[in-house]
Structure formats: structure tokens, C-alpha cells
Scaffold this motif. Structure first.
Motif, PDB file in Angstrom:
ATOM      1  N   GLU A   1     -12.017  14.156  21.526  1.00 56.68           N
ATOM      2  CA  GLU A   1     -12.609  14.595  20.259  1.00 56.68           C
ATOM      3  C   GLU A   1     -14.114  14.863  20.370  1.00 56.68           C
ATOM      4  O   GLU A   1     -14.784  15.061  19.363  1.00 56.68           O
ATOM      5  N   LYS A   2     -14.658  14.872  21.581  1.00 57.92           N
ATOM      6  CA  LYS A   2     -16.081  15.181  21.769  1.00 57.92           C
ATOM      7  C   LYS A   2     -16.260  16.698  21.918  1.00 57.92           C
ATOM      8  O   LYS A   2     -15.414  17.383  22.493  1.00 57.92           O
ATOM      9  N   ASN A   3     -17.385  17.218  21.392  1.00 58.58           N
ATOM     10  CA  ASN A   3     -17.678  18.621  21.634  1.00 58.58           C
ATOM     11  C   ASN A   3     -18.491  18.745  22.922  1.00 58.58           C
ATOM     12  O   ASN A   3     -18.826  17.743  23.562  1.00 58.58           O
ATOM     13  N   TYR A   4     -18.822  19.974  23.280  1.00 62.59           N
ATOM     14  CA  TYR A   4     -19.462  20.214  24.582  1.00 62.59           C
ATOM     15  C   TYR A   4     -20.798  19.483  24.701  1.00 62.59           C
ATOM     16  O   TYR A   4     -21.073  18.831  25.723  1.00 62.59           O
ATOM     17  N   ARG A   5     -21.635  19.542  23.680  1.00 61.51           N
ATOM     18  CA  ARG A   5     -22.954  18.900  23.748  1.00 61.51           C
ATOM     19  C   ARG A   5     -22.822  17.378  23.849  1.00 61.51           C
ATOM     20  O   ARG A   5     -23.548  16.728  24.607  1.00 61.51           O
ATOM     21  N   GLU A   6     -21.915  16.822  23.076  1.00 66.64           N
ATOM     22  CA  GLU A   6     -21.697  15.370  23.162  1.00 66.64           C
ATOM     23  C   GLU A   6     -21.182  14.978  24.540  1.00 66.64           C
ATOM     24  O   GLU A   6     -21.601  13.959  25.102  1.00 66.64           O
ATOM     25  N   ALA A   7     -20.290  15.791  25.096  1.00 71.03           N
ATOM     26  CA  ALA A   7     -19.739  15.492  26.419  1.00 71.03           C
ATOM     27  C   ALA A   7     -20.827  15.519  27.481  1.00 71.03           C
ATOM     28  O   ALA A   7     -20.830  14.686  28.400  1.00 71.03           O
ATOM     29  N   LEU A   8     -21.767  16.465  27.373  1.00 70.85           N
ATOM     30  CA  LEU A   8     -22.871  16.530  28.328  1.00 70.85           C
ATOM     31  C   LEU A   8     -23.649  15.223  28.351  1.00 70.85           C
ATOM     32  O   LEU A   8     -23.970  14.682  29.419  1.00 70.85           O
ATOM     33  N   ALA A   9     -23.993  14.704  27.152  1.00 69.08           N
ATOM     34  CA  ALA A   9     -24.778  13.475  27.073  1.00 69.08           C
ATOM     35  C   ALA A   9     -23.999  12.279  27.595  1.00 69.08           C
ATOM     36  O   ALA A   9     -24.531  11.445  28.328  1.00 69.08           O
ATOM     37  N   VAL A  10     -22.717  12.181  27.222  1.00 69.72           N
ATOM     38  CA  VAL A  10     -21.896  11.050  27.658  1.00 69.72           C
ATOM     39  C   VAL A  10     -21.724  11.048  29.175  1.00 69.72           C
ATOM     40  O   VAL A  10     -21.841  10.010  29.841  1.00 69.72           O
ATOM     41  N   LEU A  11     -21.470  12.215  29.741  1.00 71.94           N
ATOM     42  CA  LEU A  11     -21.291  12.318  31.193  1.00 71.94           C
ATOM     43  C   LEU A  11     -22.594  12.004  31.932  1.00 71.94           C
ATOM     44  O   LEU A  11     -22.582  11.355  32.988  1.00 71.94           O
ATOM     45  N   ALA A  12     -23.722  12.472  31.389  1.00 71.43           N
ATOM     46  CA  ALA A  12     -25.013  12.190  32.028  1.00 71.43           C
ATOM     47  C   ALA A  12     -25.288  10.689  32.050  1.00 71.43           C
ATOM     48  O   ALA A  12     -25.798  10.147  33.044  1.00 71.43           O
ATOM     49  N   ASN A  13     -24.967   9.996  30.962  1.00 66.94           N
ATOM     50  CA  ASN A  13     -25.167   8.543  30.919  1.00 66.94           C
ATOM     51  C   ASN A  13     -24.299   7.822  31.937  1.00 66.94           C
ATOM     52  O   ASN A  13     -24.652   6.732  32.406  1.00 66.94           O
TER      53      ASN A  13
ATOM     54  N   THR B   1     -16.940  25.609  32.921  1.00 62.93           N
ATOM     55  CA  THR B   1     -16.267  25.432  31.638  1.00 62.93           C
ATOM     56  C   THR B   1     -15.338  26.615  31.424  1.00 62.93           C
ATOM     57  O   THR B   1     -15.719  27.766  31.641  1.00 62.93           O
ATOM     58  N   THR B   2     -14.113  26.330  31.007  1.00 58.14           N
ATOM     59  CA  THR B   2     -13.151  27.373  30.657  1.00 58.14           C
ATOM     60  C   THR B   2     -12.657  27.093  29.245  1.00 58.14           C
ATOM     61  O   THR B   2     -12.815  25.977  28.723  1.00 58.14           O
ATOM     62  N   TYR B   3     -12.065  28.132  28.630  1.00 59.45           N
ATOM     63  CA  TYR B   3     -11.624  28.005  27.242  1.00 59.45           C
ATOM     64  C   TYR B   3     -10.124  28.208  27.136  1.00 59.45           C
ATOM     65  O   TYR B   3      -9.516  28.950  27.905  1.00 59.45           O
ATOM     66  N   ARG B   4      -9.556  27.511  26.153  1.00 62.50           N
ATOM     67  CA  ARG B   4      -8.125  27.599  25.878  1.00 62.50           C
ATOM     68  C   ARG B   4      -7.924  27.648  24.370  1.00 62.50           C
ATOM     69  O   ARG B   4      -8.742  27.121  23.610  1.00 62.50           O
ATOM     70  N   SER B   5      -6.847  28.264  23.953  1.00 64.51           N
ATOM     71  CA  SER B   5      -6.589  28.389  22.512  1.00 64.51           C
ATOM     72  C   SER B   5      -6.507  27.025  21.859  1.00 64.51           C
ATOM     73  O   SER B   5      -5.701  26.178  22.254  1.00 64.51           O
ATOM     74  N   ASP B   6      -7.351  26.812  20.876  1.00 63.01           N
ATOM     75  CA  ASP B   6      -7.333  25.575  20.090  1.00 63.01           C
ATOM     76  C   ASP B   6      -8.140  25.831  18.837  1.00 63.01           C
ATOM     77  O   ASP B   6      -9.129  26.581  18.851  1.00 63.01           O
ATOM     78  N   ILE B   7      -7.742  25.191  17.761  1.00 60.31           N
ATOM     79  CA  ILE B   7      -8.395  25.440  16.480  1.00 60.31           C
ATOM     80  C   ILE B   7      -9.828  24.927  16.457  1.00 60.31           C
ATOM     81  O   ILE B   7     -10.665  25.430  15.720  1.00 60.31           O
ATOM     82  N   ALA B   8     -10.138  23.897  17.265  1.00 59.10           N
ATOM     83  CA  ALA B   8     -11.475  23.308  17.286  1.00 59.10           C
ATOM     84  C   ALA B   8     -12.314  23.975  18.375  1.00 59.10           C
ATOM     85  O   ALA B   8     -11.979  23.895  19.547  1.00 59.10           O
ATOM     86  N   ARG B   9     -13.404  24.594  17.996  1.00 58.75           N
ATOM     87  CA  ARG B   9     -14.251  25.292  18.963  1.00 58.75           C
ATOM     88  C   ARG B   9     -15.094  24.290  19.745  1.00 58.75           C
ATOM     89  O   ARG B   9     -15.675  23.370  19.168  1.00 58.75           O
ATOM     90  N   ASP B  10     -15.154  24.470  21.062  1.00 57.88           N
ATOM     91  CA  ASP B  10     -15.968  23.671  21.988  1.00 57.88           C
ATOM     92  C   ASP B  10     -15.519  22.213  22.090  1.00 57.88           C
ATOM     93  O   ASP B  10     -16.234  21.390  22.657  1.00 57.88           O
ATOM     94  N   LYS B  11     -14.348  21.881  21.548  1.00 54.82           N
ATOM     95  CA  LYS B  11     -13.830  20.521  21.717  1.00 54.82           C
ATOM     96  C   LYS B  11     -13.275  20.356  23.131  1.00 54.82           C
ATOM     97  O   LYS B  11     -12.625  21.259  23.653  1.00 54.82           O
ATOM     98  N   VAL B  12     -13.535  19.202  23.751  1.00 58.27           N
ATOM     99  CA  VAL B  12     -13.041  18.953  25.099  1.00 58.27           C
ATOM    100  C   VAL B  12     -11.532  18.714  25.047  1.00 58.27           C
ATOM    101  O   VAL B  12     -11.064  17.794  24.377  1.00 58.27           O
ATOM    102  N   LEU B  13     -10.783  19.565  25.750  1.00 54.53           N
ATOM    103  CA  LEU B  13      -9.330  19.432  25.793  1.00 54.53           C
ATOM    104  C   LEU B  13      -8.870  18.742  27.073  1.00 54.53           C
ATOM    105  O   LEU B  13      -7.949  17.929  27.035  1.00 54.53           O
ATOM    106  N   GLU B  14      -9.518  19.056  28.188  1.00 60.34           N
ATOM    107  CA  GLU B  14      -9.151  18.464  29.481  1.00 60.34           C
ATOM    108  C   GLU B  14     -10.394  18.357  30.348  1.00 60.34           C
ATOM    109  O   GLU B  14     -11.371  19.097  30.159  1.00 60.34           O
ATOM    110  N   VAL B  15     -10.339  17.422  31.311  1.00 64.16           N
ATOM    111  CA  VAL B  15     -11.402  17.271  32.305  1.00 64.16           C
ATOM    112  C   VAL B  15     -10.759  17.410  33.679  1.00 64.16           C
ATOM    113  O   VAL B  15      -9.751  16.767  33.970  1.00 64.16           O
TER     114      VAL B  15
END
Length: 277
Positions: free
Chosen positions: A120-132, A140-154
Motif C-alpha cells: 500500500e506504499k506509493n513510489y515516493r514512500e517506497a523510496l524513503a523506506v528502502l533508503a532507511n 520501475t515498470t507499470y501494470r494495470s491497477d486502479i491505484a497510480r504509483d502504488k507498489v504492486l511487486e518488488v
């Protein structure tokens, strides 16, 4: 008592007292000078500059100059492994030969860290969490999903990884993000042998609609029907269809229906008008 105070005023007392003070100062001075001579106070050799050197080069210098050493290691991103980053005493400090020099070296192997929870993290939140956590973002690649920039897979090393899975600190992970457009295709459900109400419910849940319903065989109870075929149907080559697609169903009387008519008295096929979406 008067004789004691009288003695304190005599020349002999003063001479003895001053002699005792002088002797004490002489002993202290001799001890200080002897200690400095014995310990070579102020003498020594300077500690070489080791910070920034490769560990093997730093150790060779210490051994040549007669120093002992002790090494600790720490992992630091963006620092070459095997490099000396700290030393104690500092370079230029005069110390005795044989002194132990304490070194801190960048470890050659990154410690493992668990992948943080990015659900449920977006791209900017994921950047900060991963850096910590000491991790970096790669592609980064994109897949069909209603939520824009939400992390679907790592992904790491071409494989999907889950929360808590251990990877080396400093690793680069790839993110699959939602494109915000939503799915344009959905899986075709297999409705065969399901009762009609369950089939209708499954189609609504899949984002599809009920098309033409064709009745076959003898129908004695319209509330107890089962699907015998559908179109489109799921096959090895076709597993998805566009969202909102109408699915045509062929149904017949479910077995065990009370008062079911014999097969020889089948009613002609009927069609139910298409259900409007």
C-alpha cells in the motif's frame, strides 16, 4: 609549653625546617627526572596515515614500523570494500614502538537485511523506506491497477521477493507500480456445472455481464437451473476477456429437481432476453 614555642623561634629550628623542605623538593625533582628518562617521555615515532589505504597496504606499513594492530569492520554503502576508514591514534601522534593501532575497515561482504513492508506504499514512500533499510531502487515498470504509483511487486535478481525476505544491504531492487488506469482485461471464470444464480454472481464479481441465456431440456423449476456451457469460455489459448464482456449461458434443469419431467417430454428451447448491464 613555653619552652616549645621558644624553640620554634630559634635559628636551629629554622635551619632544620628549611633543610627538610629542601630535601623533599630534591627527592621529588629527582623522581620526576628519573621517570621521564626511564619512560622516554616525549620520545616515540609518529603513527603513519592509514585512512583511505587498502587494508593489506596499511598492515604492511604497520608491520614494517614495528606496530601491532587490531581491526574491526563495518559496512558502509558507496565505500570500496577493504578500505581503512578510521584509525586510533590519529596519524602523526607520537607513540612508542610496539604500540597497538586500532583500525576500522569497510567489510567486503554486505550484511543481509529484510525487505521492508511496502504494501500500500506509493513510489515516493517506497523510496524513503528502502533508503532507511539500506536498499536502492532500480528499474520501475507499470501494470494495470486502479491505484497510480502504488507498489504492486518488488523484484530482485529477476525474482519476486516478499516482505521480510533477506537480501544484501545496498542491493538494488526493481518495483512494479500501478498505472492508475485499472485492469482492461479480466480472467474468464469457468461457470460449467454451477447453478444459474451462482454463475450470475461470479460474472458480476469478475466485472462481466450476463448475456443471452438459452434453456435446454425439460424445465420444471426455473429456480433450480445449472449451467452446461458458456460463451466465451475459458480455454488454453483464451483465458481473458475485456471487462464488461457479455457471457452467454446455456442452462438446463438441475438433477434431482422434484416433479422433473421425463427426457422424452422435453420442451423446446427458449431464450431469455439479454440482461442490460
Amino acid at each position: 609549653m613555653n619552652k616549645f614555642w621558644t624553640y620554634l623561634k630559634t635559628k636551629d629550628f629554622r635551619n632544620h625546617f628549611l633543610g627538610a623542605i629542601g630535601s623533599l623538593l630534591a627527592v621529588i625533582l629527582i623522581a620526576y627526572l628519573s621517570l621521564g628518562y626511564y619512560t622516554h617521555h616525549g620520545a616515540g615515532i609518529p603513527v603513519p596515515k592509514l585512512k583511505g589505504l587498502a587494508a593489506e597496504n596499511a598492515l604492511a606499513i604497520l608491520e614494517d614500523q614495528g606496530f601491532k594492530y587490531q581491526i574491526d569492520s563495518v559496512y558502509i554503502q558507496d565505500q570500496p570494500p577493504g578500505t581503512i576508514i578510521e584509525q586510533d591514534p590519529d596519524a602523526g601522534t607520537n607513540v612508542k614502538e610496539g604500540r597497538t593501532i586500532y583500525l576500522t575497515m569497510v567489510t567486503t561482504q554486505a550484511p543481509p537485511v529484510g525487505l521492508p513492508d511496502l504494501e500500500e506504499k506509493n513510489y515516493r514512500e517506497a523510496l524513503a523506506v528502502l533508503a532507511n533499510a539500506g536498499l536502492k531502487v532500480g528499474d520501475t515498470t507499470y501494470r494495470s491497477d486502479i491505484a497510480r504509483d502504488k507498489v504492486l511487486e518488488v523484484h530482485f535478481g529477476g525474482q519476486t521477493i516478499k516482505t521480510g525476505q533477506k537480501i544484501p544491504k545496498g542491493s538494488i531492487v526493481d518495483l512494479v507500480l500501478g498505472d492508475g488506469a485499472g485492469a482492461t482485461e479480466v480472467d474468464i471464470p469457468d461457470l460449467t456445472n454451477q447453478d444459474l444464480d451462482a454463475a450470475r454472481f461470479a460474472l458480476r464479481g469478475a466485472g462481466l455481464t450476463v448475456g443471452v441465456i438459452t434453456y435446454t431440456g425439460s424445465i420444471t423449476d426455473s429456480t433450480n437451473l445449472v449451467v452446461v456451457s458458456q460463451y466465451p469460455m475459458r480455454t488454453d489459448s483464451t483465458s481473458k476477456t475485456s471487462i464488461g464482456t457479455r457471457v452467454n449461458l446455456t442452462v438446463t434443469q438441475a438433477k434431482g429437481t422434484p416433479n422433473e419431467q421425463p427426457a422424452t417430454q422435453q420442451q423446446p428451447q427458449q431464450q431469455e432476453p439479454p440482461v442490460q448491464p
